[in-house]
Structure formats: C-alpha cells, structure tokens
Design a protein around this motif. Sequence first.
Motif, short mmCIF file in Angstrom:
data_model
loop_
_atom_site.label_atom_id
_atom_site.label_comp_id
_atom_site.label_asym_id
_atom_site.label_seq_id
_atom_site.Cartn_x
_atom_site.Cartn_y
_atom_site.Cartn_z
N ALA A 13 0.83 -1.20 0.00
CA ALA A 13 0.00 0.00 0.00
C ALA A 13 0.87 1.26 0.00
CB ALA A 13 -0.93 -0.01 1.21
N ILE A 14 1.98 1.22 0.75
CA ILE A 14 2.91 2.36 0.76
C ILE A 14 3.51 2.57 -0.62
CG2 ILE A 14 5.14 3.17 1.64
CD1 ILE A 14 4.49 1.81 4.29
N ASP A 15 4.00 1.49 -1.22
CA ASP A 15 4.64 1.59 -2.53
C ASP A 15 3.66 2.10 -3.59
OD1 ASP A 15 6.92 0.61 -1.34
OD2 ASP A 15 6.60 -1.45 -2.00
N THR A 16 2.43 1.61 -3.52
CA THR A 16 1.42 2.04 -4.49
C THR A 16 1.09 3.52 -4.34
OG1 THR A 16 0.43 -0.17 -4.51
CG2 THR A 16 -0.93 1.64 -5.32
N LEU A 17 0.92 3.97 -3.10
CA LEU A 17 0.61 5.37 -2.86
C LEU A 17 1.77 6.27 -3.27
CD1 LEU A 17 -1.24 7.57 -1.87
CD2 LEU A 17 -0.52 7.07 0.49
N LYS A 18 2.99 5.83 -2.99
CA LYS A 18 4.17 6.60 -3.42
C LYS A 18 4.17 6.78 -4.94
CE LYS A 18 7.85 5.75 -0.03
NZ LYS A 18 9.16 5.08 0.16
N TRP A 19 3.91 5.69 -5.64
CA TRP A 19 3.92 5.76 -7.11
C TRP A 19 2.83 6.70 -7.61
CZ3 TRP A 19 0.51 4.78 -11.06
CH2 TRP A 19 1.06 4.72 -12.35
N GLU A 20 1.64 6.62 -7.02
CA GLU A 20 0.54 7.49 -7.43
C GLU A 20 0.90 8.96 -7.19
OE1 GLU A 20 -2.13 6.95 -9.02
OE2 GLU A 20 -2.52 4.80 -8.87
N LEU A 21 1.52 9.25 -6.06
CA LEU A 21 1.90 10.63 -5.75
C LEU A 21 2.99 11.12 -6.70
CD1 LEU A 21 1.92 10.42 -1.85
CD2 LEU A 21 0.33 11.76 -3.24
N GLU A 22 3.99 10.30 -6.94
CA GLU A 22 5.07 10.70 -7.84
C GLU A 22 4.56 10.91 -9.26
OE1 GLU A 22 7.86 7.54 -7.47
OE2 GLU A 22 8.53 8.13 -5.46
N THR A 23 3.56 10.12 -9.65
CA THR A 23 3.05 10.18 -11.02
C THR A 23 2.03 11.30 -11.22
OG1 THR A 23 3.35 7.78 -11.21
CG2 THR A 23 1.95 8.86 -12.86
N ASN A 24 1.16 11.49 -10.23
CA ASN A 24 0.01 12.38 -10.43
C ASN A 24 0.00 13.62 -9.55
OD1 ASN A 24 -1.43 10.49 -12.28
ND2 ASN A 24 -1.51 9.20 -10.45
#
Length: 249
Positions: A13-24
């Motif tokens: 969940a941490i990794d997914t949220l990090k990716w979403e923040l970095e991307t969007n």
Amino acid sequence: MLKAIIIDDEQLAIDTLKWELETNCKEVEVLFSTNKPTEAIQAISKVRPDVLFLDIEMPELDGFQLLNQLEFRNFDLIFTTAYDNYAIQAFKMNAIDYLLKPIEKEELIKAVHKVVLNKQNKTLGENLKSYIKHNLEILDTNNAKIALPMEKKIVLVDQKEILYCESDGSYTQVFMDSGIKHVISKNLKQLSLQLDEKHFIRIHQSFIVNINSIKEYYRGDGGEVILLNGKNIPVSRSKKNELLKHILK
C-alpha cells in the motif's frame, strides 16, 4: 513542495501510494514512510510534514492511537483505509480527507489539492476544519446531518435537504432538493434507522419521504403524495393512517 509522510502496515500500500503521488501529484515529496507505526512518532516530530497519509487499522498502534501520541500536529491529515466505518471519527480528528482503498487517482488528486489550498490560505483551512467539526458534532447530537456511504467515499448531507429515498435492492437512492441523486450502499431499512423519525416517514415498502417535502396528498385506497419537485409517490394502505397523523397534526 509539500513534505509528506506515509504510514501503513502494508508495504504494498505504501509503494502504491508513493507511485501514485510521484506520477500524479508532483507537488508532493514523500520524505519518510514506514509500515511500523511505532517508528513514525519520532519521524513526524523530526520531518514536520505538511501532510500525513495515515492508515487506521494497524498492529501495535492504530491510526487514532498514533495521533494521540504526537506532539507535532501542524499538518494536514489524510486517512487511507479499506474501511468506511471510521469516517466520522476520522473527521473529528480534523482530517482533511478520507480515502478508501484501492485509492482512485482522481480522489487522491482532489485530496492533495485541498492540502495545497490549505497551505495557500491557512485561514481558509482552519475555517474548513472548524466547519466540518461543527457539523459532525451536530450529527452526533441531533442527527441534523447524515453520512451516506458510497463505493469510494462518504458524503455528509443535511437531512433537511433530502426529499425522499427509494429502495433499489440492497442499495438506496437518495434524492436531494438540489436535484442530485446519491446511490448508497445501504438498504432502505438500514437508512431509516439513521433518519430523524420526526421528519421522515416510510409511506411505502419502497419509499421514505421527508414530511416537509410533501406538497399534496391525494386520498385513495392508500393514495399518493406529490412532492415539492413534482414527484408522485404511492402510499401503501397500511401506511395511510400514519401519514395522515403526520400531515394533519
């Protein structure tokens, strides 16, 4: 740039949220993350984040217990959880948003935008928090507001703005005086337990109406009511006398 911390007991969940923040959400920089909530307390005091993304159900410390142990609280709080039953408690902790997993990109962007607005105008942010807290206190004391659970969010509405509710199997359609329709994940019986019985009445197996939204009643076997928006709703024979007691008192 907004400094962010992510706390979640699931590393995925941490990794997914990090990716979403970095991307969007390019305006957010994640400076610290952990799947061990006990490690987060010291990190929050050290990093002094602008925004905290916090899970609720975690071992050792849940999200609310963690918040109660913090000395530094000058950040915007966004809860990220798979459960919708903590929403009222979350907003009482002055959360700026409550995101249900799996988090949708659009909802995340909106939440971050709220944080940006708060930082640009602290007065506006404090007024928003005060408004939410005040209205949730009203919800607890006299049910002036009601929480409508949906698939990805929970909407708080004034009960007085509800015209009527219509059964849709295990769901319920809630029609507002603004013309908006909310489809919620509760059946009509479950919703009726939340509504103020002084102002709402179930006049049919499939309908609950706000007494104040009734414009006319036409007599018949059961009859029917005409609402302020022109909607015709049937009245079951078994509910006729109860309805008349409400509108003739």
